[in-house]
Design an enzyme around this catalytic site. Structure first.
Site, PDB file in Angstrom:
ATOM      1  CB  ALA A  13       6.349  -6.796  20.125  1.00  0.00           C
ATOM      2  CB  SER A  14       7.725  -7.725  15.008  1.00  0.00           C
ATOM      3  OG  SER A  14       6.708  -7.109  14.250  1.00  0.00           O
ATOM      4  CE  LYS A  15       7.303  -1.443  11.266  1.00  0.00           C
ATOM      5  NZ  LYS A  15       7.860  -1.535   9.888  1.00  0.00           N
ATOM      6  CB  ILE A  43     -17.681  -1.592  15.237  1.00  0.00           C
ATOM      7  CG1 ILE A  43     -18.319  -0.879  14.053  1.00  0.00           C
ATOM      8  CG2 ILE A  43     -16.979  -0.618  16.180  1.00  0.00           C
ATOM      9  CD1 ILE A  43     -17.415   0.092  13.356  1.00  0.00           C
ATOM     10  CG  ASP A  85      12.076 -13.380   2.070  1.00  0.00           C
ATOM     11  OD1 ASP A  85      12.182 -12.400   2.830  1.00  0.00           O
ATOM     12  OD2 ASP A  85      11.623 -14.486   2.433  1.00  0.00           O
ATOM     13  CE1 TYR A 129       3.280  -3.909  11.742  1.00  0.00           C
ATOM     14  CE2 TYR A 129       1.968  -2.568  13.248  1.00  0.00           C
ATOM     15  CZ  TYR A 129       2.780  -2.677  12.126  1.00  0.00           C
ATOM     16  OH  TYR A 129       3.086  -1.558  11.398  1.00  0.00           O
ATOM     17  CG  ASN A 135      -4.148   3.733  12.120  1.00  0.00           C
ATOM     18  OD1 ASN A 135      -3.503   3.940  13.138  1.00  0.00           O
ATOM     19  ND2 ASN A 135      -4.896   2.670  11.956  1.00  0.00           N
ATOM     20  NE  ARG A 137      -6.863  -5.516  16.083  1.00  0.00           N
ATOM     21  CZ  ARG A 137      -6.491  -4.527  15.245  1.00  0.00           C
ATOM     22  NH1 ARG A 137      -5.875  -3.446  15.697  1.00  0.00           N
ATOM     23  NH2 ARG A 137      -6.730  -4.614  13.954  1.00  0.00           N
ATOM     24  CG  PHE A 167      -1.546   1.214   1.659  1.00  0.00           C
ATOM     25  CD1 PHE A 167      -2.152   2.076   0.747  1.00  0.00           C
ATOM     26  CD2 PHE A 167      -1.545   1.566   3.015  1.00  0.00           C
ATOM     27  CE1 PHE A 167      -2.734   3.266   1.176  1.00  0.00           C
ATOM     28  CE2 PHE A 167      -2.131   2.735   3.449  1.00  0.00           C
ATOM     29  CZ  PHE A 167      -2.719   3.601   2.531  1.00  0.00           C
ATOM     30  CB  ALA A 227       9.592  -5.151   2.933  1.00  0.00           C
ATOM     31  CB  THR A 242       3.898   1.698  13.238  1.00  0.00           C
ATOM     32  OG1 THR A 242       2.614   1.896  13.812  1.00  0.00           O
ATOM     33  CG2 THR A 242       4.582   0.588  14.048  1.00  0.00           C
ATOM     34  CG  ASP A 243       0.782   5.577  15.603  1.00  0.00           C
ATOM     35  OD1 ASP A 243       0.634   4.394  15.237  1.00  0.00           O
ATOM     36  OD2 ASP A 243      -0.150   6.423  15.545  1.00  0.00           O
ATOM     37  CD  GLU A 244      -0.587  -0.489  15.644  1.00  0.00           C
ATOM     38  OE1 GLU A 244      -1.387  -0.382  14.734  1.00  0.00           O
ATOM     39  OE2 GLU A 244      -0.515  -1.508  16.347  1.00  0.00           O
TER      40      GLU A 244
HETATM   41  P1  NAD Z   1       1.421  -3.648   3.232  1.00  0.00           P
HETATM   42  O1  NAD Z   1       1.061  -4.779   4.118  1.00  0.00           O
HETATM   43  O2  NAD Z   1       0.382  -3.022   2.381  1.00  0.00           O
HETATM   44  O3  NAD Z   1       2.611  -4.069   2.252  1.00  0.00           O
HETATM   45  C1  NAD Z   1       3.744  -4.741   2.700  1.00  0.00           C
HETATM   46  C2  NAD Z   1       4.595  -5.055   1.481  1.00  0.00           C
HETATM   47  O4  NAD Z   1       5.782  -5.727   1.930  1.00  0.00           O
HETATM   48  C3  NAD Z   1       3.908  -5.995   0.496  1.00  0.00           C
HETATM   49  O5  NAD Z   1       4.128  -5.540  -0.822  1.00  0.00           O
HETATM   50  C4  NAD Z   1       4.594  -7.338   0.731  1.00  0.00           C
HETATM   51  O6  NAD Z   1       4.623  -8.178  -0.414  1.00  0.00           O
HETATM   52  C5  NAD Z   1       5.997  -6.885   1.128  1.00  0.00           C
HETATM   53  N1  NAD Z   1       6.705  -7.885   1.928  1.00  0.00           N
HETATM   54  C6  NAD Z   1       6.240  -8.544   3.020  1.00  0.00           C
HETATM   55  N2  NAD Z   1       7.170  -9.413   3.461  1.00  0.00           N
HETATM   56  C7  NAD Z   1       8.254  -9.271   2.658  1.00  0.00           C
HETATM   57  C8  NAD Z   1       9.542  -9.883   2.617  1.00  0.00           C
HETATM   58  N3  NAD Z   1       9.887 -10.835   3.494  1.00  0.00           N
HETATM   59  N4  NAD Z   1      10.401  -9.496   1.658  1.00  0.00           N
HETATM   60  C9  NAD Z   1      10.053  -8.548   0.748  1.00  0.00           C
HETATM   61  N5  NAD Z   1       8.849  -7.952   0.733  1.00  0.00           N
HETATM   62  C10 NAD Z   1       7.955  -8.312   1.672  1.00  0.00           C
HETATM   63  O7  NAD Z   1       2.116  -2.569   4.177  1.00  0.00           O
HETATM   64  P2  NAD Z   1       1.886  -0.999   4.287  1.00  0.00           P
HETATM   65  O8  NAD Z   1       0.607  -0.740   4.981  1.00  0.00           O
HETATM   66  O9  NAD Z   1       2.171  -0.383   2.971  1.00  0.00           O
HETATM   67  O10 NAD Z   1       3.065  -0.628   5.309  1.00  0.00           O
HETATM   68  C11 NAD Z   1       4.375  -0.344   4.843  1.00  0.00           C
HETATM   69  C12 NAD Z   1       5.262  -0.022   6.034  1.00  0.00           C
HETATM   70  O11 NAD Z   1       4.704   1.072   6.762  1.00  0.00           O
HETATM   71  C13 NAD Z   1       5.372  -1.159   7.050  1.00  0.00           C
HETATM   72  O12 NAD Z   1       6.694  -1.205   7.501  1.00  0.00           O
HETATM   73  C14 NAD Z   1       4.435  -0.771   8.170  1.00  0.00           C
HETATM   74  O13 NAD Z   1       4.854  -1.295   9.407  1.00  0.00           O
HETATM   75  C15 NAD Z   1       4.547   0.740   8.139  1.00  0.00           C
HETATM   76  N6  NAD Z   1       3.369   1.463   8.607  1.00  0.00           N
HETATM   77  C16 NAD Z   1       2.150   1.248   8.038  1.00  0.00           C
HETATM   78  C17 NAD Z   1       1.048   1.996   8.452  1.00  0.00           C
HETATM   79  C18 NAD Z   1      -0.318   1.801   7.849  1.00  0.00           C
HETATM   80  O14 NAD Z   1      -1.267   2.416   8.351  1.00  0.00           O
HETATM   81  N7  NAD Z   1      -0.469   1.039   6.798  1.00  0.00           N
HETATM   82  C19 NAD Z   1       1.196   2.936   9.470  1.00  0.00           C
HETATM   83  C20 NAD Z   1       2.457   3.109  10.059  1.00  0.00           C
HETATM   84  C21 NAD Z   1       3.544   2.377   9.597  1.00  0.00           C
HETATM   85  O1  DAU Z   2      -1.009   3.082  13.828  1.00  0.00           O
HETATM   86  C1  DAU Z   2      -0.313   2.626  12.691  1.00  0.00           C
HETATM   87  C2  DAU Z   2      -0.757   1.210  12.344  1.00  0.00           C
HETATM   88  O2  DAU Z   2      -2.059   1.325  11.802  1.00  0.00           O
HETATM   89  C3  DAU Z   2       0.169   0.495  11.373  1.00  0.00           C
HETATM   90  O3  DAU Z   2       1.418   0.342  11.960  1.00  0.00           O
HETATM   91  C4  DAU Z   2      -0.407  -0.869  10.984  1.00  0.00           C
HETATM   92  O4  DAU Z   2       0.398  -1.495  10.007  1.00  0.00           O
HETATM   93  C5  DAU Z   2      -1.796  -0.653  10.416  1.00  0.00           C
HETATM   94  O5  DAU Z   2      -2.398  -1.902  10.129  1.00  0.00           O
HETATM   95  C6  DAU Z   2      -2.653   0.111  11.422  1.00  0.00           C
HETATM   96  O6  DAU Z   2      -2.947  -0.691  12.594  1.00  0.00           O
HETATM   97  P1  DAU Z   2      -4.395  -0.704  13.237  1.00  0.00           P
HETATM   98  O7  DAU Z   2      -4.589  -1.930  14.010  1.00  0.00           O
HETATM   99  O8  DAU Z   2      -4.679   0.597  13.917  1.00  0.00           O
HETATM  100  O9  DAU Z   2      -5.258  -0.700  11.865  1.00  0.00           O
HETATM  101  P2  DAU Z   2      -6.593  -1.475  11.456  1.00  0.00           P
HETATM  102  O10 DAU Z   2      -7.055  -0.882  10.169  1.00  0.00           O
HETATM  103  O11 DAU Z   2      -6.443  -2.951  11.538  1.00  0.00           O
HETATM  104  O12 DAU Z   2      -7.613  -1.030  12.600  1.00  0.00           O
HETATM  105  C7  DAU Z   2      -7.901   0.340  12.851  1.00  0.00           C
HETATM  106  C8  DAU Z   2      -8.845   0.398  14.046  1.00  0.00           C
HETATM  107  O13 DAU Z   2     -10.100  -0.175  13.659  1.00  0.00           O
HETATM  108  C9  DAU Z   2      -8.369  -0.423  15.228  1.00  0.00           C
HETATM  109  O14 DAU Z   2      -8.755   0.247  16.427  1.00  0.00           O
HETATM  110  C10 DAU Z   2      -9.126  -1.732  15.098  1.00  0.00           C
HETATM  111  C11 DAU Z   2     -10.439  -1.312  14.458  1.00  0.00           C
HETATM  112  N1  DAU Z   2     -11.074  -2.314  13.572  1.00  0.00           N
HETATM  113  C12 DAU Z   2     -10.324  -2.859  12.584  1.00  0.00           C
HETATM  114  C13 DAU Z   2     -10.866  -3.803  11.738  1.00  0.00           C
HETATM  115  C14 DAU Z   2     -10.030  -4.427  10.637  1.00  0.00           C
HETATM  116  C15 DAU Z   2     -12.411  -2.634  13.731  1.00  0.00           C
HETATM  117  O15 DAU Z   2     -13.097  -2.096  14.633  1.00  0.00           O
HETATM  118  N2  DAU Z   2     -12.957  -3.566  12.885  1.00  0.00           N
HETATM  119  C16 DAU Z   2     -12.236  -4.172  11.906  1.00  0.00           C
HETATM  120  O16 DAU Z   2     -12.800  -5.041  11.184  1.00  0.00           O
END
Ligand code: NAD
Ligand code: DAU
Length: 353
Positions: free
Chosen positions: A159-161, A213, A60, A157, A186, A289, A12, A83, A131-133
């Site tokens: 903890a790994s970040k 929700i 990978d 998740y 987010n 959750r 994404f 990634a 991430t802020d998480e």
């Molecule tokens: P995503 O899940 O949409 O995409 C992850 C991408 O990484 C995919 O294209 C996947 O194929 C690739 N990938 C996974 N494992 C891999 C591996 N072993 N080797 C190579 N490629 C691999 O993720 P996203 O939402 O675009 O998030 C991108 C980054 O931003 C992540 O590091 C995430 O922790 C961070 N982040 C995301 C959000 C969010 O809201 N989406 C918020 C804060 C931080």
């Molecule tokens: O804060 C940054 C993080 O935001 C990123 O690091 C993560 O990669 C990204 O997935 C996201 O984590 P969240 O857990 O906040 O995102 P998610 O979209 O899964 O959920 C957002 C909020 O909505 C959360 O409070 C859980 C809630 N939720 C989520 C889903 C999927 C629901 O209530 N129902 C749902 O079906």
């Protein structure tokens, strides 16, 4: 011409960032390394297939041989590391995959950068997207997260970040590797896999499916339009200081129920003939959750004061753009919804909730 290795560029944020970089800069050559997991979609960047500044490698980040050979073949100047395994609910079901990709994978990349760049760190940069998480959960009275907030991750998740952030910082203090880290809230916008809250709600609502929700829906997140995130990363890459962390956010903190209600009213307005109007009737509260963080808020003063960055979109304008994008890309959404294993995940996560 700088050669930048982008990991996870078919996901994404990565695909939005590649679009951004190729649109606003002509002095970058991009090597996109992506394993194409369920979250990666090569079609997001199909329009760059014949672009000479863009090169895709299917591989990978945990595979040392692949990563080392990319550094030696392409003479990598910078790394922007997206990634990761990213979905909190999946991390609760299968934590080890998160440790492998997010911790080991980051370690492999750092080590390849250190070996390849040797003592010549000038002109190089390893930017780690986090991430802020990692900061954990706030009570209603706590101040917003900032760059000095202690880490307190609650899910496998986060903890790994957190572990990967510590590794990146350790490479700066131990080896002087030129690193920067950003911790952002987010993201939402085009190309987000419909397992995450906003695209899941859009996708379910237009099909007349329930909008699940978790718990009371009063959890709070900060929401950042993805293009705003891209502009922040771009500035950090150009002007960020080695060894520094930057917090990025969208300056808004709705509850989950507020954001879903807003999406349903946008859909009511855009789809006046939908049989599912008013779409808010599809909202259903389901079991919460485990370990669900209650509230996030993020202070963006540092990146604003030091690099002059602010988000451009407000929540309403960003959400409206996002809903319109999904309505105009129904084929993309249908294809992604048929993705390997996605229906099994939906069943496992929601059916007996
Ligand atoms: P995503 O899940 O949409 O995409 C992850 C991408 O990484 C995919 O294209 C996947 O194929 C690739 N990938 C996974 N494992 C891999 C591996 N072993 N080797 C190579 N490629 C691999 O993720 P996203 O939402 O675009 O998030 C991108 C980054 O931003 C992540 O590091 C995430 O922790 C961070 N982040 C995301 C959000 C969010 O809201 N989406 C918020 C804060 C931080
Ligand atoms: O804060 C940054 C993080 O935001 C990123 O690091 C993560 O990669 C990204 O997935 C996201 O984590 P969240 O857990 O906040 O995102 P998610 O979209 O899964 O959920 C957002 C909020 O909505 C959360 O409070 C859980 C809630 N939720 C989520 C889903 C999927 C629901 O209530 N129902 C749902 O079906």
């Amino acid at each position: 011409m700088n050669t930048v290795l982008i990991t996870g560029g078919c996901g994404f944020i990565g695909s939005n960032f590649i679009n951004y970089l190729l649109k606003y800069h002509d002095d970058f050559r991009i090597i996109n390394l992506d394993a194409l997991t369920y979250a990666g979609n090569k079609n997001n960047l199909a329009h760059f297939e014949h672009e000479s500044r863009y090169h895709f490698i299917h591989g990978d980040i945990c595979d040392e041989q692949t990563v080392n050979s990319i550094f030696s073949t392409y003479n990598i100047d910078q790394v922007i590391h997206f990634a990761a395994e990213t979905h909190v609910d999946r991390s609760i079901m299968d934590p080890l995959q998160f440790l492998r990709t997010n911790v080991l994978g980051t370690g492999v990349l750092l080590e390849a950068a250190r070996r390849s760049w040797g003592n010549k760190f000038s002109g190089h940069r390893f930017h780690h997207i986090s991430t802020d998480e990692v900061f954990g959960s706030l009570s209603s009275k706590d101040p917003a997260f900032n760059e000095a907030t202690p880490y307190s991750p609650n899910s496998p998740y986060s903890a790994s970040k957190a572990a990967s952030d510590h590794l990146v910082r350790a490479y700066f203090t131990t080896y002087g590797l030129p690193v920067t880290i950003s911790n952002c809230s987010n993201n939402y916008g085009p190309f987000q896999f419909p397992e995450k809250l906003i695209p899941l709600m859009i996708s379910n609502a237009i099909q007349g499916k329930p909008l699940p929700i978790y718990g009371d829906g009063k959890q709070i997140r900060d929401w950042l339009y993805v293009e705003d995130h891209c502009s922040a990363i771009d500035l950090i890459l150009q002007y960020g200081k080695n060894g520094e962390t930057y917090c990025i956010g969208g300056n808004n903190q709705p509850t989950n129920i507020e954001i879903v209600t807003q999406i349903t009213s946008i859909l009511d307005e855009l789809l006046p003939k939908s049989p599912y109007r008013p779409h808010a009737q599809l909202i259903q509260h389901v079991t919460d959750r485990p370990g669900h963080d209650r509230r996030y808020d993020i202070n963006i003063s540092k990146i604003h004061n030091e690099l002059g960055w602010s988000p451009h979109e407000n929540l309403y304008s960003g959400l409206k753009k996002t809903v319109i994008w999904y309505l105009e890309h129904l084929t993309w959404m249908n294809e992604v919804n048929q993705n390997q294993g996605f229906s099994e995940f939906l069943k496992a996560n929601y059916t007996s909730r």
